[in-house]
Design a protein around this motif. Structure first.
Motif, PDB file in Angstrom:
ATOM      1  N   ARG B  49      47.302  21.672   9.052  1.00 12.39           N
ATOM      2  CA  ARG B  49      47.458  22.489  10.005  1.00 12.39           C
ATOM      3  C   ARG B  49      46.221  22.687  10.689  1.00 12.39           C
ATOM      4  O   ARG B  49      45.158  22.232  10.192  1.00 12.39           O
ATOM      5  CB  ARG B  49      47.481  23.922   9.444  1.00 12.39           C
ATOM      6  CG  ARG B  49      47.964  24.919  10.514  1.00 12.39           C
ATOM      7  CD  ARG B  49      49.043  26.024  10.268  1.00 12.39           C
ATOM      8  NE  ARG B  49      49.061  26.857  11.282  1.00 12.39           N
ATOM      9  CZ  ARG B  49      50.148  26.423  12.209  1.00 12.39           C
ATOM     10  NH1 ARG B  49      51.188  25.714  11.859  1.00 12.39           N
ATOM     11  NH2 ARG B  49      50.617  27.477  13.276  1.00 12.39           N
ATOM     12  N   ARG B  59      47.786  27.267  23.996  1.00 15.72           N
ATOM     13  CA  ARG B  59      47.841  26.510  23.137  1.00 15.72           C
ATOM     14  C   ARG B  59      48.716  25.188  23.489  1.00 15.72           C
ATOM     15  O   ARG B  59      48.236  24.162  23.203  1.00 15.72           O
ATOM     16  CB  ARG B  59      48.671  27.135  21.979  1.00 15.72           C
ATOM     17  CG  ARG B  59      48.764  26.420  20.608  1.00 15.72           C
ATOM     18  CD  ARG B  59      49.204  27.062  19.406  1.00 15.72           C
ATOM     19  NE  ARG B  59      50.291  27.874  19.957  1.00 15.72           N
ATOM     20  CZ  ARG B  59      51.199  28.700  18.848  1.00 15.72           C
ATOM     21  NH1 ARG B  59      50.453  28.781  17.669  1.00 15.72           N
ATOM     22  NH2 ARG B  59      52.146  29.274  19.158  1.00 15.72           N
ATOM     23  N   SER B  74      51.716  18.566  17.239  1.00 18.47           N
ATOM     24  CA  SER B  74      52.547  19.386  17.957  1.00 18.47           C
ATOM     25  C   SER B  74      52.050  20.821  18.031  1.00 18.47           C
ATOM     26  O   SER B  74      51.325  21.356  17.058  1.00 18.47           O
ATOM     27  CB  SER B  74      53.855  19.490  17.473  1.00 18.47           C
ATOM     28  OG  SER B  74      54.115  20.059  16.274  1.00 18.47           O
ATOM     29  N   GLU B  75      52.681  21.888  19.014  1.00 20.36           N
ATOM     30  CA  GLU B  75      52.188  23.011  19.050  1.00 20.36           C
ATOM     31  C   GLU B  75      52.304  23.758  17.928  1.00 20.36           C
ATOM     32  O   GLU B  75      51.584  24.667  17.461  1.00 20.36           O
ATOM     33  CB  GLU B  75      52.819  23.595  20.482  1.00 20.36           C
ATOM     34  CG  GLU B  75      52.129  24.760  20.971  1.00 20.36           C
ATOM     35  CD  GLU B  75      52.817  25.395  22.198  1.00 20.36           C
ATOM     36  OE1 GLU B  75      53.530  24.721  22.889  1.00 20.36           O
ATOM     37  OE2 GLU B  75      52.550  26.489  22.390  1.00 20.36           O
ATOM     38  N   ASP B  76      53.659  23.602  17.322  1.00 20.52           N
ATOM     39  CA  ASP B  76      53.710  24.585  15.948  1.00 20.52           C
ATOM     40  C   ASP B  76      52.938  24.221  14.846  1.00 20.52           C
ATOM     41  O   ASP B  76      53.231  24.991  13.814  1.00 20.52           O
ATOM     42  CB  ASP B  76      55.282  24.689  16.052  1.00 20.52           C
ATOM     43  CG  ASP B  76      55.698  23.209  15.520  1.00 20.52           C
ATOM     44  OD1 ASP B  76      55.029  22.415  15.250  1.00 20.52           O
ATOM     45  OD2 ASP B  76      57.138  23.055  15.303  1.00 20.52           O
ATOM     46  N   GLU B  77      51.799  23.317  15.084  1.00 21.41           N
ATOM     47  CA  GLU B  77      51.116  23.163  14.039  1.00 21.41           C
ATOM     48  C   GLU B  77      49.759  23.772  14.245  1.00 21.41           C
ATOM     49  O   GLU B  77      48.763  23.519  13.483  1.00 21.41           O
ATOM     50  CB  GLU B  77      50.973  21.683  13.783  1.00 21.41           C
ATOM     51  CG  GLU B  77      52.001  20.784  13.545  1.00 21.41           C
ATOM     52  CD  GLU B  77      51.636  19.249  13.400  1.00 21.41           C
ATOM     53  OE1 GLU B  77      52.013  18.717  12.371  1.00 21.41           O
ATOM     54  OE2 GLU B  77      51.422  18.715  14.428  1.00 21.41           O
ATOM     55  N   THR B  79      47.078  26.752  14.874  1.00 19.35           N
ATOM     56  CA  THR B  79      46.858  28.225  14.646  1.00 19.35           C
ATOM     57  C   THR B  79      45.477  28.536  15.782  1.00 19.35           C
ATOM     58  O   THR B  79      44.480  27.943  15.571  1.00 19.35           O
ATOM     59  CB  THR B  79      46.290  28.533  13.347  1.00 19.35           C
ATOM     60  OG1 THR B  79      47.465  28.464  12.479  1.00 19.35           O
ATOM     61  CG2 THR B  79      45.900  30.182  13.141  1.00 19.35           C
ATOM     62  N   GLU B 199      51.696  29.839   7.063  1.00 23.44           N
ATOM     63  CA  GLU B 199      52.512  28.920   7.654  1.00 23.44           C
ATOM     64  C   GLU B 199      52.932  27.616   6.807  1.00 23.44           C
ATOM     65  O   GLU B 199      53.925  27.152   6.968  1.00 23.44           O
ATOM     66  CB  GLU B 199      52.050  28.341   8.967  1.00 23.44           C
ATOM     67  CG  GLU B 199      51.846  29.545   9.983  1.00 23.44           C
ATOM     68  CD  GLU B 199      53.092  29.790  10.747  1.00 23.44           C
ATOM     69  OE1 GLU B 199      53.992  29.061  10.724  1.00 23.44           O
ATOM     70  OE2 GLU B 199      52.999  30.688  11.498  1.00 23.44           O
TER      71      GLU B 199
END
Lengths: 259, 270
Positions: B49, B59, B74-77, B79, B199
């Motif tokens: 992460r 982001r 990728s964006e969902d990785e 914080t 996460e």
């Protein structure tokens, strides 16, 4: 603490105490005359970072204050004294109008940062220049660290927050030459032949005027004009000797109770 | 032997100064070996992460920039403090006055900013003019209870042409001016690290944080029980290794070396 003695000297702050920008505090000129009738030496001490002595004097005279140039002691004078003592070449982060007080000081390849209230210099680029110098070992000399000051249209940030920004970023401490530094008050008294226990300071900044002066052994009188905000008197311990409405009341208190 | 590698299941990575150095016409350059390092972490099945205090862009924009440099990310990785602050606004009914970089503004598009009841400060860079800082000060003074929310509190970061003042300096300026303490969203706030771990579904002792900021990356991670490894890239200065308060669990030349050590320890462990 040394015992109090008969009052011999009165230090008076300028901006916020005698005037706000180009408007005199009501009754302040007459009050100063009354104070002059008493056997005390008067010094006008100001944390200006913008105005050279000459400019200050011109404004005060325009406002009908009876003041001599040699009665004024400013933080710019104190700053210049320190630059010369340390023999450094400063980056001058000060308002252009303050530059006359630094004539003759070398500023090429700077190895120190002098910082005053300089809104037009407090942009990101100039702040970064100063930051990098300090990180490389240049000392920060702060003319003063006031949090904010009073303008006609409200309160505005003083140099203190920007000094604090540089201090935090570089993990160093600035040398503060203006109020509330102890040396400032002692320098202001130099030549009066008085010691702090024989002096009183009148100002509108609880921490810098009153706290600073009281730390040297003077009495402090806080006036509720200028930058004063309700509750300010609770910001220091011990509390101000007196908190009153304005300069004329402070003078009355001195004439009635302190002589 | 480096004990910081034992039992590690997840890697948290700081981005600026670890993956790339920002600045210059292209927005930055990848630090040699870091693109491959990311791929190697993924190949061995370690959880990964990215924990950044980046607040000069949304982001989404930030991730696109890193992808352009060649990073597999990728964006969902990621914080990041922008989305975290956005969530805080919604949860607590806060209406921010924003002192942030223009490119971060879209993160707050859907948030009510009328009649502000807090100030949010980010790495505003060129927007840190006297006028803008003064405006934020006046908003804070006008509030009965001034609330200052800071996206990180870093002292400085590195751009290709030198060190730059970070948001922490201006956060301190406003704290000093108003006699308040800011609430930090981002590193080194514990919640920030813990939300990254949540996460990934791992415990603090199973993770290692790699960063170039000894206080915010290493000290912050350690305060949650996460091990911290300092890289000698980015804003790193030799004096960081003798920091009075923070001692990293490991010091490495760069991310590539951190991954070398980590992967080598896995081979010998097995």
């Amino acid at each position: 603490m040394a015992a109090r003695r008969a009052l011999k000297a009165v230090l008076v702050d300028l901006s916020g105490t005698l005037h706000i920008e180009d408007i005199a505090i009501p009754g302040a000129q007459e009050a100063l005359k009354r104070l002059r009738s008493a056997p005390v030496t008067i010094r006008f001490v100001t944390n200006t970072t913008k105005e050279c002595k000459r400019t200050l004097l011109e404004r005060l005279r325009r406002l009908q204050f009876d003041i001599r140039e040699d009665e004024i002691f400013t933080s710019l004078t104190a700053a210049r004294n320190l630059l010369e003592l340390k023999n450094v070449r400063p980056m001058l982060l000060v308002d252009n109008s303050a530059l006359p007080d630094f004539e003759g000081i070398a500023t090429d390849s700077p190895n120190a940062v002098l910082i005053g209230l300089a809104p037009e210099h407090f942009n990101y680029q100039r702040m970064n220049q100063a930051f990098r110098l300090v990180l490389d070992g240049a000392p920060i000399i702060a003319i003063h660290k006031a949090r904010y000051y009073k303008k006609k249209d409200g309160l505005a940030l003083g140099p203190g927050p920007f000094v604090t920004a540089l201090e935090y970023a570089t993990d160093t401490k600035a040398t503060v030459v203006g109020k509330p530094a102890k040396t400032f008050f002692l320098e202001a008294l130099r030549g009066t032949g008085c010691c702090p226990e024989e002096a009183v300071m009148i100002g509108d900044d609880c921490r810098d005027d009153i706290g600073g002066a009281q730390d040297t052994g003077m009495l402090g009188i806080l006036v509720k004009t200028g930058k004063y905000r309700a509750g300010d008197e609770a910001k220091i311990n011990p509390a101000p000797h007196l908190t009153c409405a304005s300069f004329p009341e402070a003078v009355d208190h001195i004439l009635k109770n302190l002589l | 032997m480096a004990s910081w590698t034992s039992g590690v299941r997840a890697v948290l990575l700081d981005v600026s100064g670890v993956l790339y150095d920002s600045g210059g016409p292209t927005g930055g350059t990848a630090i040699p070996g870091s693109i491959e390092a990311i791929s190697r972490i993924r190949q061995v099945g370690l959880k990964l992460r990215f924990c950044t205090n980046e607040s000069q862009a949304t982001r989404a924009q930030f991730v696109r920039k890193l992808q352009k440099f060649g990073f597999n990310i990728s964006e969902d990785e990621v914080t990041a403090p922008g989305p975290a602050a956005r969530r805080l606004m919604l949860e607590q009914g806060l209406r921010p006055h924003l002192l942030v970089h223009d490119d971060l503004l879209p993160e707050f598009d859907s948030i009510d900013k009328s009649d502000p009841n807090c100030v949010v400060i980010g790495d505003a860079a060129e927007n840190f003019s006297y006028q803008n800082v003064n405006r934020a000060f006046q908003v804070l003074l006008g509030l009965e209870k001034p609330v200052l929310i800071s996206l990180g509190k870093g002292r400085y970061y590195k751009e290709t042409d030198g060190l730059m003042l970070d948001v922490g300096a201006y956060m301190k300026a406003l704290e000093y001016a108003c006699d308040i303490t800011a609430e930090v969203v981002g590193k080194p706030a514990k919640n920030f690290f813990l939300s990254a771990l949540a996460e990934l579904g791992v415990q603090p002792h199973e993770a290692v944080m790699v960063g170039d900021d000894v206080v915010n990356d290493i000290g912050g991670a350690q305060s949650c029980g996460i091990r911290g490894v300092l890289v000698r890239t980015g804003k790193y200065r030799p004096s960081d290794e003798s920091h009075p308060e923070v001692k990293a669990d490991g010091y490495v030349d760069n991310l590539a070396q951190a991954v070398d050590i980590l992967l080598a320890s896995r081979t010998t462990d097995q």
